[in-house]
Design a protein around this motif. Sequence first.
Motif, PDB file in Angstrom:
ATOM      1  N   ALA A 420      45.604  32.590 -49.003  1.00 35.71           N
ATOM      2  CA  ALA A 420      44.617  31.517 -48.965  1.00 35.71           C
ATOM      3  C   ALA A 420      44.955  30.432 -49.985  1.00 35.71           C
ATOM      4  O   ALA A 420      44.783  29.232 -49.715  1.00 35.71           O
ATOM      5  N   LEU A 424      45.587  26.510 -48.994  1.00 34.51           N
ATOM      6  CA  LEU A 424      44.772  25.449 -49.566  1.00 34.51           C
ATOM      7  C   LEU A 424      45.592  24.445 -50.362  1.00 34.51           C
ATOM      8  O   LEU A 424      45.222  23.269 -50.459  1.00 34.51           O
ATOM      9  N   ARG A 432      46.714  24.642 -41.631  1.00 37.89           N
ATOM     10  CA  ARG A 432      45.462  25.167 -42.200  1.00 37.89           C
ATOM     11  C   ARG A 432      44.521  25.646 -41.098  1.00 37.89           C
ATOM     12  O   ARG A 432      43.880  26.700 -41.226  1.00 37.89           O
ATOM     13  N   ALA A 433      44.440  24.889 -40.023  1.00 38.89           N
ATOM     14  CA  ALA A 433      43.566  25.285 -38.916  1.00 38.89           C
ATOM     15  C   ALA A 433      44.034  26.599 -38.297  1.00 38.89           C
ATOM     16  O   ALA A 433      43.217  27.479 -37.977  1.00 38.89           O
ATOM     17  N   TRP A 435      45.827  28.956 -39.793  1.00 35.72           N
ATOM     18  CA  TRP A 435      45.564  30.044 -40.739  1.00 35.72           C
ATOM     19  C   TRP A 435      44.070  30.378 -40.784  1.00 35.72           C
ATOM     20  O   TRP A 435      43.699  31.559 -40.892  1.00 35.72           O
ATOM     21  N   ALA A 436      43.223  29.385 -40.736  1.00 43.83           N
ATOM     22  CA  ALA A 436      41.774  29.644 -40.745  1.00 43.83           C
ATOM     23  C   ALA A 436      41.372  30.488 -39.545  1.00 43.83           C
ATOM     24  O   ALA A 436      40.554  31.423 -39.653  1.00 43.83           O
ATOM     25  N   PHE A 439      42.595  34.083 -40.236  1.00 43.26           N
ATOM     26  CA  PHE A 439      41.713  34.780 -41.177  1.00 43.26           C
ATOM     27  C   PHE A 439      40.423  35.210 -40.479  1.00 43.26           C
ATOM     28  O   PHE A 439      39.943  36.335 -40.668  1.00 43.26           O
ATOM     29  N   THR A 440      39.856  34.318 -39.686  1.00 44.85           N
ATOM     30  CA  THR A 440      38.601  34.637 -38.993  1.00 44.85           C
ATOM     31  C   THR A 440      38.792  35.792 -38.021  1.00 44.85           C
ATOM     32  O   THR A 440      37.977  36.730 -37.968  1.00 44.85           O
TER      33      THR A 440
END
Length: 619
Positions: A420, A424, A432-433, A435-436, A439-440
Amino acid sequence: MRLVTVATAPADPPVARADASRGRRAWAAHLLVASTALLLALWVTGGLWASPTTRTIAANPGDQAFFEGLLGYGVHLLRHGGDPFFTDLLNAPLGVNLAANTSITAYILLFAPLTMLAGPQVSYVTILTLNLACSAFAWYLFLHRHLVRHRAAAALGGLFCGFAPGLVSHANGHLNWTAGWIAPLLLWRVLTLREPGRWLRNGAILGAVVALCFSIAAEGLFFTALASGVFIGAWAAAPATRAQARAAAPTVLAALGVTAAVAGALLAYPLYMHFAGPQTFSGTGFDQREFSEDAAAYLAYPSRSVAGWAGLDRADLASNPTEQASFFGLPLIVLAGFATVTLWRHADAGRRATLRALLIVGAVFTVLSWGPRLRVLDDETHLPLPYATLARLPLFDSALPTRYALVVAGVLGILLALAAEWVLSTAGPRSRAAWAAAFTFALLPLLPLPVLTAERAPEPRFIADGTWREYVPDGGVLSALPFATNPGPDAQRWQAYTLARGGPVFRIPGGYFLGPGGPDGKGQIGTPLLPTDVLLQQAAHYGYLPPITDAEREQARRDFAYWNLQAVFLADRVIGSQGLLFHTTLEQTTTALLGPPERVDDVLVWRIRPGVDPVTPGG
């Protein structure tokens, strides 16, 4: 008219204003993470908070009764004195070595005022809740201080570590294993050992922390120390960090010497009791092959999670609901793999040495968690593993392999925080999108659900009002029926509530604890059952009404004399781990042994007079 000039203070310089702003933001972030952790902990333990006195952990009522007994014993220690590491209140007449059990000594003394005021039930759920919340917050602080700059990255890793599947599953009863804050506290103090010129202070502080952690979770202390040793060895061996390790070695070794001296002085008596005191034992009362992690469990989902709620769990891969120590799910394992590759590609030599050491710790503890033989999809293979040899060594022989996976959860939490941080600070908007989303997808199914609770029998007025004192003197031996065991812990509960009131107390035969008596000199759960104990357990748990002859009555007389038992009582409702027990059968069996009972308050009471046959022969 006089003119009064008012001197105004000069404005704060920009640097001071910036520092104050950063300080406010830091405290706001700390408060947000702490509040989130506390709310999640209250969510997980909410079933107990709804009614602490009438609800119990459904999957593990025996451990909850054991810890409530210890909390009551803490009040007794402060009011009347005694030995924190041995008690004769359980397992009459032999007693129980608390140092060889999980005695949570620091907790029972620290929370004694709350226990006396609100009861051991409230103290129990308070500690359980704070353990989970403090575990997440402590990991957050540790990660932000030592590994990542972004507080959001530290919060993600900290919350995962505090509410990892293994921690949530151990919330089914265990006040020791949910104390996950022990690991980041110890790691923080270990990392300070290399500070130049402070070896004496840092070594002494670590020694005190070691003693504190031993008094709460000795097995967790052992795991953290072992993981620290593996990490430091791997990190020091890397070419990029070898010179740093060599330079820090004299300071670290001097500090460790102080740590050993301080911890040894503070733990001299507890360690003596643990290894050589009365009623001690070697090994454990649990089968290490049974309590080993299934390799497939690392890819499965836990039962108390969003995925489990959706029916995607594989609870059958764990020995019981309390021991789902890995159960990270396939998406998280895949994410961890991608995160490792990404971090490695973008790391310098020093960062790679840290990453390599972290991965070695994860690999070592994964293999250790598999136990003596590899098991896949609940099928034990013939492939021997390193733990088959380690299991014979001191300390390893008392540990359960499945719990080594809790260290792997810490490794994954650190990887999540590092990943993370990279996202960041380095990744572009599209990355980033992606990876987000990853993670979700990996973490959302692992969001915890509340631990399941079940009804427990209310405390009889016979105990609550102190009527029992008319039948047994202070320190005498009294027991509810059936005698206390893991599946039926009520007798241990009633004693716990009496202890918490700080007045006269009674001892009980048996109980739920670890003691000697197992095969090959190893420990076992509880005490070896005497014949009369077997009769009463069969009647209570299986509804079996045995034929009672003069032989059984004579055996009962001898067994009661061994326990020095002066009275037994039967509450109107008797609840075990599987629900209501067979009250009528238990009453009939006891009446056949002892004769008709007295009705006192809300219980049936049988007096036992020493040296007198329980009933007239043939009666």
